[in-house]
Design an enzyme around this catalytic site. Structure first.
Site, PDB file in Angstrom:
ATOM      1  N   GLY A   1       0.837  -1.210   0.000  1.00 21.77           N
ATOM      2  CA  GLY A   1       0.000   0.000   0.000  1.00 21.77           C
ATOM      3  C   GLY A   1       0.859   1.242   0.000  1.00 21.77           C
ATOM      4  N   ASN A   2       0.273   2.372   0.341  1.00 18.56           N
ATOM      5  CA  ASN A   2       1.065   3.608   0.450  1.00 18.56           C
ATOM      6  C   ASN A   2       0.456   4.500   1.530  1.00 18.56           C
ATOM      7  OD1 ASN A   2      -0.914   5.469  -0.871  1.00 18.56           O
ATOM      8  ND2 ASN A   2      -0.571   4.058  -2.580  1.00 18.56           N
ATOM      9  N   TYR A   3       1.041   5.683   1.707  1.00 22.49           N
ATOM     10  CA  TYR A   3       0.694   6.531   2.858  1.00 22.49           C
ATOM     11  C   TYR A   3      -0.504   7.451   2.619  1.00 22.49           C
ATOM     12  CZ  TYR A   3       5.366   5.235   4.512  1.00 22.49           C
ATOM     13  OH  TYR A   3       6.463   4.545   4.933  1.00 22.49           O
TER      14      TYR A   3
END
Ligand code: PMT
Length: 399
Positions: free
Chosen positions: A208-210
């Site tokens: 995923g990412n932030y």
């Protein structure tokens, strides 16, 4: 412009409250339906009967009507209003609004309002000049509220300086200009993607990412405020929406986001792709939790995810407007301009992780809007709400 508009007129306890009667009269004359909410202190300066006579609606001041026990729902009022005007706004009420001190009906309604809020300060010059007033007004600006600046002149104290409430006819003119410029998405369908995508490795792990979704959600709220029907295709985030015209379609992976975005795009007038879509996904996600004990670290083969922006760029029909984002760390302008062309976008919003306070997770962002002809407009660090306002102002001016 104000014909048929529902306007909450909030009156707080200052001498300029006598001018609110004229303001109420002018709003009604312009065709608006006006609901007055007074703070308890405001009633010391002007009689509620004057305002209920002028507006044709009983004035609300307390949470309950004393003789009937009827409860006044600040939530319902917040949804009913097309605009909320607080005039005069005293230093005390501005402080409460800035800090969420909801100890009267007016402030609870302010905190529940979905419509644009206009604040016309009025106070003595020393209070106006105090750093706490300046700080509280800057908070209100960062919440997206519109400050109708106080004027200089003779004040109730007979001192001369800045602190006179703007004249009622100018407040009405301000609202008219706002509505002529801003209520411009009525009847339009706006599709927005927001948040990250999660790409499954196994039932408990993902790539995923932030992204927090804050930028995309602020855009959705802004579009709804301007009268659009909004479809918000959201990756997994804890951010929530408050406007009733926003339908949220929750997805997890890029493939799911593509399906939902393509469906919503079919009849969308404008699409804004603010999501941080994972570029790669595990080729063969495991159906069972990958065990650590007795195993070497797994090698995860990745495959390319679909490019949602490029897919919609191919599907785009005449009259549809496609706006992308570019999140860059270097060669920002060149990379963003390349994405604009490659994905067949009409506009791209560049944000760089090199700028402090910009990009993922923050409540602020710093953007450059790049048009198809290469024109670029950069702005300073602002709240994501203000950035959303700038983006829609730009879209509407262009398209
Ligand atoms: O959510 P926040 O915490 O508020 O953070 C906001 C944000 C930083 C996520 C947002 O402002 C932002 O920049 N979003 C785009 C992030 C991104 O993925 O940028 P990109 O340069 O990799 O992609 C370019 C464009 O293509 C974007 O519009 C993106 O949505 C789209 N894209 C990218 C990859 C992919 N597979 N499909 C896409 O549609």
């Amino acid at each position: 412009m104000l014909d048929g508009k529902h306007i909450i007129l909030g009156i707080t306890g200052g001498i300029a409250a006598y001018k609110s009667a004229m303001l109420a009269r002018l709003l009604v004359k312009a065709g608006a339906e006006v609901q007055v909410i007074m703070t308890p202190a405001a009633k010391e300066f002007i009689a509620p009967l004057t305002l209920s006579t002028l507006t044709g609606n009983p004035v609300i001041s307390e949470f309950f009507t004393a003789n009937t026990g009827e409860w006044h729902s600040h939530v319902d009022l917040g949804l009913w209003a097309d605009a909320m005007v607080i005039a005069p706004a005293t230093a005390s009420s501005i402080g409460k609004m800035a800090n969420g001190i909801a100890d009267n009906m007016l402030i609870t309604t302010y905190l529940s309002a979905k419509a644009p809020v206009f604040v016309a300060p009025a106070m003595d010059l020393d209070m106006m000049a105090h750093p706490s007033t300046a700080r509280n007004l800057s908070y209100l600006r960062s919440y997206g509220n519109h400050i109708i600046e106080a004027r200089s002149g003779e004040l109730a104290s007979h001192l001369v300086g800045k602190g006179r409430m703007e004249e009622p006819e100018n407040i009405v003119a301000y609202l008219e200009v706002y509505f002529s410029r801003h209520n411009d998405l009525t009847g339009k369908h706006v599709m927005i993607t927001a948040g990250p995508t999660y790409e499954k490795i196994d039932p408990v792990r993902f790539i995923g990412n932030y992204s927090s979704g804050k930028m995309g959600y602020a855009l959705a709220e802004e579009a709804a405020k301007r009268g659009a029907r909004v479809t918000l295709v959201s990756g997994p985030v804890s951010t929530s929406v408050s406007h009733p015209s926003i339908s949220v379609v929750r997805v997890e992976s890029a493939v799911q986001m593509l399906a939902a975005a393509t469906k919503a795009f079919a009849d969308a007038d404008v699409a804004i792709l603010a999501a941080a879509v994972a570029d790669y996904a595990p080729a063969e996600p495991s159906e069972h939790k990958i065990k650590r004990e007795g195993n070497e670290p797994p090698e995860i083969r990745l495959v390319k995810n679909p490019d949602i922006a490029a897919t919609l760029g191919q599907l785009k029909k005449d009259g549809q407007h496609l706006v992308g984002f570019a999140l860059e760390t270097d060669n920002e302008m060149a990379n963003a301009a390349d994405k604009l062309k490659r994905k067949n976008l009409d506009m791209i919003v560049l944000n760089s992780l090199k700028d402090e306070g910009a990009g993922f997770g923050t409540d602020t962002n710093k953007i450059t809007i790049i048009d198809r002809d290469g024109t670029a407009v950069s702005s300073s660090l602002k709240s994501k709400k203000e950035v959303a306002t700038d983006i829609f102002d730009h879209i509407i001016a262009k398209f």
